[in-house]
Design a protein around this motif. Structure first.
Motif, mmCIF file in Angstrom:
data_model
loop_
_atom_site.group_PDB
_atom_site.id
_atom_site.type_symbol
_atom_site.label_atom_id
_atom_site.label_comp_id
_atom_site.label_asym_id
_atom_site.label_seq_id
_atom_site.Cartn_x
_atom_site.Cartn_y
_atom_site.Cartn_z
ATOM 1 N N UNK A 85 0.850 -1.191 0.000
ATOM 2 C CA UNK A 85 0.000 0.000 0.000
ATOM 3 C C UNK A 85 0.882 1.236 0.000
ATOM 4 N N UNK A 86 0.736 2.074 -1.015
ATOM 5 C CA UNK A 86 1.403 3.375 -1.082
ATOM 6 C C UNK A 86 2.905 3.248 -0.796
ATOM 7 N N UNK A 87 3.516 2.286 -1.464
ATOM 8 C CA UNK A 87 4.950 2.096 -1.333
ATOM 9 C C UNK A 87 5.371 1.341 -0.100
ATOM 10 N N UNK A 88 4.449 1.012 0.794
ATOM 11 C CA UNK A 88 4.769 0.292 2.015
ATOM 12 C C UNK A 88 3.937 -0.966 2.140
ATOM 13 N N UNK A 89 3.690 -1.372 3.382
ATOM 14 C CA UNK A 89 2.924 -2.588 3.635
ATOM 15 C C UNK A 89 1.932 -2.376 4.768
ATOM 16 N N UNK A 90 0.833 -3.128 4.678
ATOM 17 C CA UNK A 90 -0.181 -3.143 5.731
ATOM 18 C C UNK A 90 -0.282 -4.547 6.300
ATOM 19 N N UNK A 91 -0.350 -4.631 7.619
ATOM 20 C CA UNK A 91 -0.607 -5.885 8.322
ATOM 21 C C UNK A 91 -1.610 -5.600 9.429
ATOM 22 N N UNK A 92 -2.421 -6.606 9.746
ATOM 23 C CA UNK A 92 -3.371 -6.413 10.839
ATOM 24 C C UNK A 92 -4.719 -7.013 10.532
ATOM 25 N N UNK A 93 -5.732 -6.545 11.233
ATOM 26 C CA UNK A 93 -7.070 -7.076 11.033
ATOM 27 C C UNK A 93 -8.121 -6.005 11.304
ATOM 28 N N UNK A 94 -9.242 -6.172 10.640
ATOM 29 C CA UNK A 94 -10.406 -5.301 10.807
ATOM 30 C C UNK A 94 -11.607 -6.202 11.063
ATOM 31 N N UNK A 95 -12.382 -5.867 12.079
ATOM 32 C CA UNK A 95 -13.567 -6.654 12.430
ATOM 33 C C UNK A 95 -14.791 -5.743 12.401
ATOM 34 N N UNK A 96 -15.829 -6.178 11.704
ATOM 35 C CA UNK A 96 -17.107 -5.466 11.685
ATOM 36 C C UNK A 96 -18.178 -6.433 12.183
ATOM 37 N N UNK A 97 -18.877 -6.034 13.230
ATOM 38 C CA UNK A 97 -19.894 -6.875 13.845
ATOM 39 C C UNK A 97 -21.261 -6.231 13.640
ATOM 40 N N UNK A 98 -22.110 -6.874 12.820
ATOM 41 C CA UNK A 98 -23.445 -6.349 12.528
ATOM 42 C C UNK A 98 -24.530 -7.192 13.167
ATOM 43 N N UNK A 99 -24.183 -7.917 14.239
ATOM 44 C CA UNK A 99 -25.175 -8.788 14.865
ATOM 45 C C UNK A 99 -26.235 -8.004 15.634
ATOM 46 N N UNK A 100 -25.836 -6.890 16.240
ATOM 47 C CA UNK A 100 -26.776 -6.106 17.024
ATOM 48 C C UNK A 100 -27.443 -5.016 16.210
ATOM 49 N N UNK A 101 -28.268 -4.223 16.895
ATOM 50 C CA UNK A 101 -28.955 -3.123 16.215
ATOM 51 C C UNK A 101 -27.982 -2.031 15.805
ATOM 52 N N UNK A 102 -26.846 -1.923 16.522
ATOM 53 C CA UNK A 102 -25.863 -0.891 16.244
ATOM 54 C C UNK A 102 -24.547 -1.573 15.864
ATOM 55 N N UNK A 103 -24.102 -1.449 14.626
ATOM 56 C CA UNK A 103 -22.860 -2.111 14.217
ATOM 57 C C UNK A 103 -21.659 -1.599 15.013
ATOM 58 N N UNK A 104 -20.684 -2.472 15.218
ATOM 59 C CA UNK A 104 -19.444 -2.097 15.882
ATOM 60 C C UNK A 104 -18.272 -2.555 15.038
ATOM 61 N N UNK A 105 -17.098 -1.975 15.300
ATOM 62 C CA UNK A 105 -15.913 -2.335 14.528
ATOM 63 C C UNK A 105 -14.673 -2.168 15.387
#
Length: 658
Positions: A405-425
């Motif tokens: 990404x943009x000459x470098x690197x990305x590592x990690x994780x992203x979590x999106x939880x849509x189980x409830x009425x209000x999504x969280x991440x």
């Protein structure tokens, strides 16, 4: 020759008269019994003929019988496996003259076929008393013998219903029209026709090498082709039919719209970009509720991939497991520009208030591994990398491994939880050697800070739209930028101007730039407010450190920085890089165009000489000795206390400017 002609004419006339008189000499009860016996011998089931039988001689010799049913096995109840309005059989003439009935073809009129799998997994279409290894019919007529001569079977306007009492699966086929050519039970069977399922007409062609084995729980080489508006497919290989159809072979599939196909199968996929054409060429192993594709060549929305895919139809939602390699992963079909609605900061793009549509996350579960030599994300510069996607009950996890990404690197994780009425991440990302200026140009349309960046963040939030996510953001992170520029702020020039008492140089933001060797900071975030700690930066002509806050929802800065002008001449000797001048500054306002002003309070607190002068003036004023107060100020100015002069001039200049 004339006699021969007369003789032939006589035979033709005699045959015609004989055929015309057949209905008067041939017993219809005998015909009904013969047809019933032959159907019983073929199916191994009791056959009931409730209607009359009639013989027709034109345009073909045929027998019509109405009211026919073929019984189920006792364990499946009293309802027949097949019931039809009638059956028409075309018979051969010469055997008929000798009292034998040999049928060339059968036509089933409006048959109603009921296929059932009971709670023990037994299917009602398995023929009793038959075996895949039998060569002759059993003495009682049960089973199918490979020696039976059959012919052509035509189905007109049929209905087929399937019920599986084990898993609750039910479907119905209507308007079934087919021609099944099966000369004998020892020969292959080929079929063609059409049917309607879920409101769509499907045309089909099929070939079974050993249909008797297939029907009786064995296997058969098979080729099946279907064509409809939602999909076209060809499957060839080895097929078997126990409680469900099982196939091991090859698949060619062409789907114009995956979204349309999913809706056809009863899955409500929200409207949106992407999920268009899908083309698959692969090996296939299918049975029950599982389909596995091996050595698959897949084209989906213009992306070409190789790998393996497994699909399982679960009770609550389907499950997909895939491992795919791509030369180029084009994600542009899935990007949808957000609306510029709502209110944001004083300048720059507004945070989007359009509600997230995450309903699609609940339609299936998935574990997908993708590796790509290049990832195309529109204007965003993404390169090679590996992405793992896990989706379970409306909760999606995206793992990034060495994604360019943009000459470098990305590592990690992203979590999106849509189980409830209000999504969280949550987002735990490490970015290394990234070109910050290019990132800000693409993301914020304002690359005012450039440099090679290392960033680590651990953030969490919740909200129904982008604006709420930003306002509820919490977590922490660290930042390091090297060899960059701050465009719109000439900090070194401002400090040089202050040294010359040119306070107009502090009016920045309309031009100039600050070159720096590094910027380092750590920060915490709570409810969208980032508290910056240990902010340090240094360039060829300046050094600075400070702290403060960044209001992410409002997109504004409030930083207090102590900046020093560095000696660049080396005079006096051995003083290169040492501070010549220091002043506290306030950096405030929109982050797209911040304002830099002297911090008078900070200046007083950080300078003993200024504090001494202020105390002297204060003592004189409190005692009523205004002359002493004036003398203290004049001494500070004329006596070379430049810090005091700078303070007074700065305050005066600031007041005039405002």
């Amino acid at each position: 020759m004339k006699r021969l002609f007369v003789f032939l004419l006589f035979l033709i006339v005699a045959a015609g008269v004989l055929v015309a008189l057949l209905p008067y000499f041939l017993s219809m009860d005998v015909v009904r019994n013969k047809v019933s016996e032959q159907l019983t011998m073929w199916t191994g089931r009791d056959v009931q003929l409730t209607g009359p039988a009639t013989l027709k001689v034109f345009p073909n010799i045929s027998i019509d019988i109405s009211g026919i049913s073929i019984a189920n096995e006792p364990r499946f109840g009293d309802s027949p496996i097949i019931a039809m309005d009638g059956i028409r059989g075309r018979v051969q003439l010469l055997p008929l003259l000798s009292g034998q009935i040999q049928v060339d073809s059968f036509e089933l009129v409006r048959p109603r076929i009921e296929l059932v799998v009971d709670s023990d997994g037994q299917a009602n279409w398995q023929l009793s008393g038959s075996s895949t290894e039998s060569t002759d019919a059993s003495p009682d007529g049960a089973g199918i013998s490979p020696s039976i001569e059959l012919g052509l079977l035509v189905i007109k306007d049929g209905i087929l219903r399937y019920r599986n009492l084990q898993d609750g699966q039910v479907f119905e086929v209507t308007s079934l029209n087919a021609e099944i050519n099966w000369p004998s039970t020892s020969s292959p069977l080929d079929a063609s026709g059409s049917l309607v399922w879920q409101g769509e007409m499907i045309k089909f062609e099929g070939l079974f090498g050993d249909p008797v084995s297939f029907i009786n729980n064995g296997s058969s080489t098979t080729t099946l082709a279907i064509a409809s508006s939602p999909m076209r497919a060809t499957i060839s290989g080895l097929a078997s039919m126990t409680t469900d159809l099982a196939v091991n072979g090859n698949l060619n599939l062409d789907v114009p719209s995956v979204r349309g196909l999913a809706r056809w199968f009863g899955t409500d996929v929200p409207s949106g970009p992407g999920f268009g054409q899908l083309i698959i060429q692969s090996g296939i192993t299918a049975g029950g509720d599982k389909i596995a594709l091996s050595e698959a060549q897949i084209e989906f929305d213009g992306n070409a991939a190789e790998g393996a895919v497994t699909f399982v139809a679960g009770e609550d939602r389907p499950y997909v497991q895939a491992t795919l390699a791509l030369a180029n992963l084009d994600l542009n079909p899935y990007l949808e520009a957000g609306a510029d609605s709502g209110s944001g900061g004083a300048s720059g793009p507004n945070w989007n208030v359009e509600r997230f549509d995450l309903g699609g996350l609940g339609e299936l579960d998935a574990d997908i591994g993708l590796s790509a030599s290049d990832i195309d994300l529109g204007v965003y510069d993404i390169g090679a990398g590996a992405v793992t996607i896990g989706l379970k009950n409306s909760r999606i996890t995206v793992e990034l491994a060495e994604v360019g990404a943009y000459g470098g690197q990305l590592n990690g994780n992203i979590v999106v939880n849509a189980r409830g009425a209000r999504p969280s991440m949550t987002a735990k990302i490490n970015a290394s050697e990234v070109d910050l200026g290019a990132v800000l140009d693409d993301v914020a349309e304002n690359g005012r800070v450039t440099g090679v960046t290392n960033l680590a963040i651990d953030l969490a939030s919740s909200g129904s739209n982008e604006k709420e996510i930003v306002a509820n953001l919490s977590g922490n992170g660290s930042l390091q930028i090297t060899n960059g520029r701050i465009i719109g702020i000439d900090l070194a020039g401002a400090l040089s101007g202050l040294q010359r008492r040119d306070f107009a140089s502090l009016v920045v933001g309309t031009g100039g730039e600050t070159q720096f060797e590094f910027i380092e900071a750590s920060f915490t975030v709570e409810n969208g407010i980032a508290t910056v700690q240990n902010l340090t930066t240094q360039g060829p002509a300046f050094a600075a450190n400070g702290a403060g806050s960044v209001d992410l929802p409002a997109q504004t800065l409030d930083l207090k920085v102590r900046a020093s002008l560095l000696n660049q001449t080396g005079s006096p000797e051995d003083q290169l890089g040492t501070p010549l001048f220091e002043i506290p500054l306030n950096v405030t306002g929109p982050w797209a165009s911040p304002r830099v002003r002297p911090d008078a309070a900070g200046f007083i607190q950080g300078n003993e000489r200024v504090q001494e002068t202020v105390r002297s003036v204060g003592d004189a004023v409190r005692s009523g000795d205004l002359d002493a107060a004036r003398d203290a100020v004049e001494e500070a100015i004329d006596g070379g206390k430049g810090d005091v002069r700078s303070l007074l001039d700065g305050l005066l200049n600031r007041n005039q400017a405002e």
